[in-house]
Structures are given as structure tokens and as C-alpha cells.
Write a protein that holds these residues in place. Structure first.
Motif, PDB file in Angstrom:
ATOM      1  N   GLU A  49       0.831  -1.210   0.000  1.00  0.00           N
ATOM      2  CA  GLU A  49       0.000   0.000   0.000  1.00  0.00           C
ATOM      3  C   GLU A  49       0.863   1.257   0.000  1.00  0.00           C
ATOM      4  O   GLU A  49       0.436   2.317  -0.485  1.00  0.00           O
ATOM      5  CB  GLU A  49      -0.933  -0.007   1.213  1.00  0.00           C
ATOM      6  CG  GLU A  49      -2.022  -1.071   1.127  1.00  0.00           C
ATOM      7  CD  GLU A  49      -2.864  -1.151   2.393  1.00  0.00           C
ATOM      8  OE1 GLU A  49      -2.420  -0.599   3.426  1.00  0.00           O
ATOM      9  OE2 GLU A  49      -3.952  -1.759   2.342  1.00  0.00           O
ATOM     10  N   THR A  53       1.056   5.586  -1.630  1.00  0.00           N
ATOM     11  CA  THR A  53       1.172   6.798  -0.806  1.00  0.00           C
ATOM     12  C   THR A  53       2.553   7.447  -0.858  1.00  0.00           C
ATOM     13  O   THR A  53       2.688   8.630  -0.552  1.00  0.00           O
ATOM     14  CB  THR A  53       0.831   6.482   0.662  1.00  0.00           C
ATOM     15  OG1 THR A  53       1.704   5.450   1.142  1.00  0.00           O
ATOM     16  CG2 THR A  53      -0.612   6.017   0.796  1.00  0.00           C
ATOM     17  N   ASN A 234     -10.894  13.931   3.621  1.00  0.00           N
ATOM     18  CA  ASN A 234     -10.439  12.607   3.198  1.00  0.00           C
ATOM     19  C   ASN A 234     -11.167  11.471   3.902  1.00  0.00           C
ATOM     20  O   ASN A 234     -11.086  10.318   3.476  1.00  0.00           O
ATOM     21  CB  ASN A 234      -8.930  12.473   3.445  1.00  0.00           C
ATOM     22  CG  ASN A 234      -8.305  11.387   2.602  1.00  0.00           C
ATOM     23  OD1 ASN A 234      -8.663  11.207   1.442  1.00  0.00           O
ATOM     24  ND2 ASN A 234      -7.351  10.664   3.170  1.00  0.00           N
ATOM     25  N   VAL A 235     -11.910  11.775   4.961  1.00  0.00           N
ATOM     26  CA  VAL A 235     -12.611  10.719   5.691  1.00  0.00           C
ATOM     27  C   VAL A 235     -13.628  10.018   4.792  1.00  0.00           C
ATOM     28  O   VAL A 235     -13.877   8.818   4.925  1.00  0.00           O
ATOM     29  CB  VAL A 235     -13.300  11.272   6.964  1.00  0.00           C
ATOM     30  CG1 VAL A 235     -14.505  12.140   6.624  1.00  0.00           C
ATOM     31  CG2 VAL A 235     -13.730  10.128   7.875  1.00  0.00           C
ATOM     32  N   LEU A 238     -11.797   7.484   2.811  1.00  0.00           N
ATOM     33  CA  LEU A 238     -11.308   6.396   3.649  1.00  0.00           C
ATOM     34  C   LEU A 238     -12.430   5.474   4.142  1.00  0.00           C
ATOM     35  O   LEU A 238     -12.246   4.258   4.243  1.00  0.00           O
ATOM     36  CB  LEU A 238     -10.566   6.965   4.868  1.00  0.00           C
ATOM     37  CG  LEU A 238      -9.268   7.723   4.615  1.00  0.00           C
ATOM     38  CD1 LEU A 238      -8.805   8.405   5.898  1.00  0.00           C
ATOM     39  CD2 LEU A 238      -8.190   6.787   4.091  1.00  0.00           C
ATOM     40  N   LYS A 239     -13.579   6.047   4.457  1.00  0.00           N
ATOM     41  CA  LYS A 239     -14.603   5.294   5.198  1.00  0.00           C
ATOM     42  C   LYS A 239     -15.913   5.055   4.460  1.00  0.00           C
ATOM     43  O   LYS A 239     -16.723   4.234   4.909  1.00  0.00           O
ATOM     44  CB  LYS A 239     -14.918   6.045   6.510  1.00  0.00           C
ATOM     45  CG  LYS A 239     -13.709   6.284   7.410  1.00  0.00           C
ATOM     46  CD  LYS A 239     -13.139   4.981   7.944  1.00  0.00           C
ATOM     47  CE  LYS A 239     -11.992   5.230   8.916  1.00  0.00           C
ATOM     48  NZ  LYS A 239     -11.428   3.961   9.440  1.00  0.00           N
ATOM     49  N   SER A 357      -4.257  11.629   7.620  1.00  0.00           N
ATOM     50  CA  SER A 357      -5.690  11.457   7.824  1.00  0.00           C
ATOM     51  C   SER A 357      -6.076  10.086   8.382  1.00  0.00           C
ATOM     52  O   SER A 357      -6.857  10.003   9.344  1.00  0.00           O
ATOM     53  CB  SER A 357      -6.431  11.722   6.508  1.00  0.00           C
ATOM     54  OG  SER A 357      -7.817  11.612   6.677  1.00  0.00           O
ATOM     55  N   PRO A 358      -5.561   8.973   7.842  1.00  0.00           N
ATOM     56  CA  PRO A 358      -5.948   7.659   8.392  1.00  0.00           C
ATOM     57  C   PRO A 358      -5.596   7.506   9.866  1.00  0.00           C
ATOM     58  O   PRO A 358      -6.367   6.935  10.643  1.00  0.00           O
ATOM     59  CB  PRO A 358      -5.151   6.664   7.531  1.00  0.00           C
ATOM     60  CG  PRO A 358      -4.819   7.403   6.284  1.00  0.00           C
ATOM     61  CD  PRO A 358      -4.630   8.827   6.695  1.00  0.00           C
ATOM     62  N   TYR A 359      -4.437   8.034  10.263  1.00  0.00           N
ATOM     63  CA  TYR A 359      -3.990   7.915  11.650  1.00  0.00           C
ATOM     64  C   TYR A 359      -4.794   8.835  12.566  1.00  0.00           C
ATOM     65  O   TYR A 359      -5.058   8.505  13.721  1.00  0.00           O
ATOM     66  CB  TYR A 359      -2.490   8.246  11.738  1.00  0.00           C
ATOM     67  CG  TYR A 359      -1.677   7.445  10.762  1.00  0.00           C
ATOM     68  CD1 TYR A 359      -1.384   6.102  10.977  1.00  0.00           C
ATOM     69  CD2 TYR A 359      -1.216   8.019   9.575  1.00  0.00           C
ATOM     70  CE1 TYR A 359      -0.660   5.356  10.060  1.00  0.00           C
ATOM     71  CE2 TYR A 359      -0.481   7.281   8.654  1.00  0.00           C
ATOM     72  CZ  TYR A 359      -0.204   5.957   8.905  1.00  0.00           C
ATOM     73  OH  TYR A 359       0.512   5.226   7.994  1.00  0.00           O
ATOM     74  N   ALA A 362      -8.033   7.099  13.150  1.00  0.00           N
ATOM     75  CA  ALA A 362      -7.757   5.913  13.966  1.00  0.00           C
ATOM     76  C   ALA A 362      -7.608   6.314  15.437  1.00  0.00           C
ATOM     77  O   ALA A 362      -8.006   5.570  16.340  1.00  0.00           O
ATOM     78  CB  ALA A 362      -6.487   5.226  13.479  1.00  0.00           C
ATOM     79  N   ASP A 371     -14.614   1.842  16.216  1.00  0.00           N
ATOM     80  CA  ASP A 371     -13.942   2.038  14.929  1.00  0.00           C
ATOM     81  C   ASP A 371     -14.909   1.961  13.752  1.00  0.00           C
ATOM     82  O   ASP A 371     -14.506   1.696  12.615  1.00  0.00           O
ATOM     83  CB  ASP A 371     -12.817   1.006  14.742  1.00  0.00           C
ATOM     84  CG  ASP A 371     -13.333  -0.424  14.704  1.00  0.00           C
ATOM     85  OD1 ASP A 371     -14.543  -0.631  14.941  1.00  0.00           O
ATOM     86  OD2 ASP A 371     -12.522  -1.341  14.443  1.00  0.00           O
TER      87      ASP A 371
END
Length: 403
Positions: A49, A53, A234-235, A238-239, A357-359, A362, A371
Motif C-alpha cells: 500500500e 502513498t 479525506n474521511v 477512507l470510510k 488522515s488515516p492515523y 484511527a 472504529d
């Protein structure tokens, strides 16, 4: 060369806007991840991955180098150099389909993108002013989203051949190379519409200035805002797919189909930006941050595909307004002779926002012990509303801002 006529020509506008057509080009190969995981079975999933990035790190390095390239090569040759670096590095994985060569080439791809990215803004702010400048900043956002759509479509065709053939999509970078070579005169390297003069023979004379590129707290504050809104925005990328699948609304394909409309909406809002900003004026950013915030919160409570599509469309439309509006604001607050530096700072912080953003989400999942994708989307929406409130305070306090 007739400077006034050239500045009004559509050929020049096409050349300048072509720099922005492929700003999101790195996303085009995201569909190759499953095939690369299979091909690199001895490499961890996280490291595979990383190939999607790692260009972000390269972009930040390239952005820092933009000033060096411009000083030695000038703006036009710097843009062309960045595009060619990105093109060559972009297609290398087709011919060297091994992990480490791909990782290095993807980093260099990001470096090339980072070199020309800031100049895609400074060309617009240096060559145009007033309504035309704002109109082109909106078109820049539309061009970026249109390019993203085109690249994803071409990549979708190439991946049917093989996963490494998908990287040939970056040959499209040759299109802006040709357009810039033909349509953007080298004479505009040091031209600034507010300070340059033109003699009777049509030669450009840049105003003498002892001012070195610098920054100020307003630019830094705006950079933080860019970072935050990029991170919160960006959420949905991601989601959203996970939300659709886990709630039984549809499949991953359904989510991808709905999400594609977000990009489409951002194209239209970029085109309409100038007209909309004339109506909303100094409240432009505030209003459309509220729109995204409300849409995100609403998404987390909706289980109906048509309504979800409407909310995603509205959110994408709002993003297509906010981005050029904040870029216009950058023109207002950037110190003299510092637009390249200011843009570079913004580009770096935007990439940091997407990278962390992912972190960030999280962390909230760990904090709340939940989560679920719905919670993350709600948090993104609420934080957008907080940023909107801060923006309202900002425009009330700073009368210098025109948007």
C-alpha cells in the motif's frame, strides 16, 4: 509578441490550465493494489500500500525544490522538467515490475509532481487578476478533477491487460508537456501583471525588487486550514465504502459508483466558482464548509442510495468551491514576490493532511472505543463545522480578505 493579446488568448489559458489537469494523477493506479499484493507475496500488505502513498513524500521534496528549479531554469522549463520527471518515473514500473524499482520510481514520480504543482497556481496569479484570475482558479480545480476522472478511466482499461501495464497511463503527462511548449511563452517566466511593464517593442520588463521571498502568519494560518480541511475531507474517501458495505446499503461497487459522482460535482463547482463567489463573497468558505459538515453528518444516518448520492454530490460540489476560494485568499495574504513560496507551503501542508488522515481518525476510534466508519464520518463532519466557525471569526476580524 503582443502581450495584451496573448494574455487574453484562449491558447495561453489552455496551456496554463493544462498544468493542473493531472495534479491527482498518482491516484490512477490505486486499482492495482490487489494484483500487486499477489505479485509481491513476500512483501507485507502495508508495504504494498506504501506504493500508492509514497508519491506524497516525493511531492513534498519536489515542492521544496521548486524554487531551485525556477531560479536556474525559469518557470516554463521548471514545469516541463517536473512533468517529464513524473512521466518517465511514472511509466518505469511497466518495464521493471519489481517492488524496489517501483518504490523508487513512485517516489521520483512524486518529486516531479511537486516541482510543477506550485507553479500551476503562480502562473495564474502572475498572469491574471480580478474576475479572470478567480475564474481560472475555479477552472484549475475543475481541470484537476476532470483529469482525475480521465486517468481513472484509462487506467481501468489498461489494468485489463496487466497490472504493470496500468502504469502506462502516465504517458498522458505528455499532453500538458505539448500544450505548455506550444502555448505558454518563455517570456512570461518573470512576468507579473501587477508590477511588470511592456515597452513599445513588446518586451517585458519585470519590476526591480529587493524583496526576498518570505512568509507571514496569515500564510501559515491558511496553510494549517488547508491541512485540516484536507484531512477532514479525506474521511469520505477512507470510510465511505466501508460504511456502505457494513450497513448493508450496497456493495463496494455501489460505493465506488456513488463516490465517482463526488469528483463529477467538483468539476462543475470549479467551473461555476467565479459566479458563486460573487454572490457569497467573504462568506464563501464559511458557507461551503457548513455544507460539507452537514452533508458528512447526514451521510452517517442515511441508508438510502439516492439520498447518499445527493449528499455526496453536494459535498463534492462544496469542496470544488472551497479549494479555489482559499487559493484566492492566498493571493490576498501572500507577501510581495512570494507566491511560489506561499504555494509551496500550502502544497506541503495539504499533502501532510492527506497523509496523516488515516492515523487521525484511527486516534478517534481508539479514543471512543468505536472504529465504525459512521463515527469517523460524523467526526469529520463535526470538525468541518468547527473550522467553519473559525473561518467566520477570521473574515470578521480581517477586512483585507476579499473572499
Amino acid at each position: 509578441m503582443d502581450i495584451e493579446k496573448t494574455l487574453k488568448s484562449k491558447r495561453l489559458m489552455v496551456g496554463v490550465l493544462s498544468m493542473s489537469f493531472l495534479l491527482s494523477a498518482s491516484n490512477a493506479i490505486s486499482g492495482t493494489i490487489p494484483a500487486m499484493e499477489e505479485a509481491f507475496s513476500n512483501v507485507s500488505k502495508a508495504n504494498v500500500e506504501l506504493l500508492t502513498t509514497i508519491p506524497t513524500a516525493g511531492v513534498m521534496v519536489g515542492t521544496v525544490l521548486t524554487g531551485v528549479f525556477s531560479n536556474y531554469l525559469g518557470k516554463k522549463k521548471s514545469v516541463l522538467s517536473g512533468l517529464l520527471i513524473a512521466c518517465i518515473a511514472g511509466i518505469l514500473p511497466t518495464f521493471f515490475p519489481e517492488y524496489w524499482p517501483i518504490l523508487i520510481s513512485r517516489f521520483m514520480f512524486g518529486v516531479g509532481m511537486g516541482v510543477f504543482n506550485p507553479l500551476s497556481v503562480s502562473y495564474i496569479t502572475d498572469l491574471y487578476e480580478g474576475d479572470r484570475q478567480r475564474s481560472l482558479l475555479g477552472y484549475r480545480q475543475a481541470a484537476s478533477n476532470l483529469g482525475d476522472t480521465v486517468m481513472l478511466f484509462i487506467a481501468g482499461l489498461l489494468i485489463t491487460i496487466s497490472w504493470n501495464a496500468t502504469y502506462l497511463v502516465f504517458l498522458v503527462l505528455l499532453v500538458p508537456v505539448v500544450l505548455i511548449t506550444l502555448f505558454v511563452p518563455k517570456e512570461f517566466d518573470n512576468f507579473n501583471i501587477k508590477s511588470s511593464s511592456v515597452d513599445e517593442e513588446g518586451h517585458i520588463h519585470a519590476a526591480e525588487t529587493s524583496a526576498r521571498p518570505s512568509t507571514n502568519w496569515k500564510v501559515i494560518f491558511l496553510a494549517v486550514v488547508f491541512m485540516l480541511i484536507s484531512m477532514f475531507y479525506n474521511v469520505i474517501a477512507l470510510k465511505f465504502a466501508s460504511y456502505v458495505v457494513t450497513n448493508g446499503i450496497g456493495t463496494a461497487a455501489t460505493a465506488t459508483w456513488i463516490f465517482s459522482f463526488l469528483v463529477l460535482a467538483a468539476i462543475f463547482s470549479g467551473i461555476l466558482f467565479e459566479k458563486i463567489s460573487k454572490i457569497t463573497k467573504r462568506l464563501t468558505v464559511f458557507i461551503f464548509e457548513i455544507v460539507i459538515g452537514v452533508c458528512y453528518v447526514a451521510v452517517a444516518f442515511v441508508h438510502n442510495v439516492p439520498v447518499l448520492m445527493a449528499l455526496v454530490l453536494l459535498g463534492g460540489f462544496a469542496w470544488g468551491i472551497i479549494n479555489p476560494a482559499l487559493t484566492s485568499r492566498l493571493v490576498d495574504v501572500s507577501p510581495a514576490n512570494s507566491m511560489n513560496l506561499s504555494t509551496s507551503i500550502i502544497v506541503i501542508t495539504i499533502n501532510i493532511g492527506f497523509l496523516i488522515s488515516p492515523y487521525f481518525f484511527a486516534m478517534f476510534a481508539h479514543l471512543f472505543g468505536n472504529d465504525s466508519p459512521a463515527l469517523a464520518i460524523i467526526i469529520g463532519g463535526v470538525l468541518y463545522l468547527v473550522v467553519a466557525a473559525i473561518d467566520l471569526i477570521t473574515v470578521k476580524a480581517d477586512k483585507q480578505l476579499t473572499i
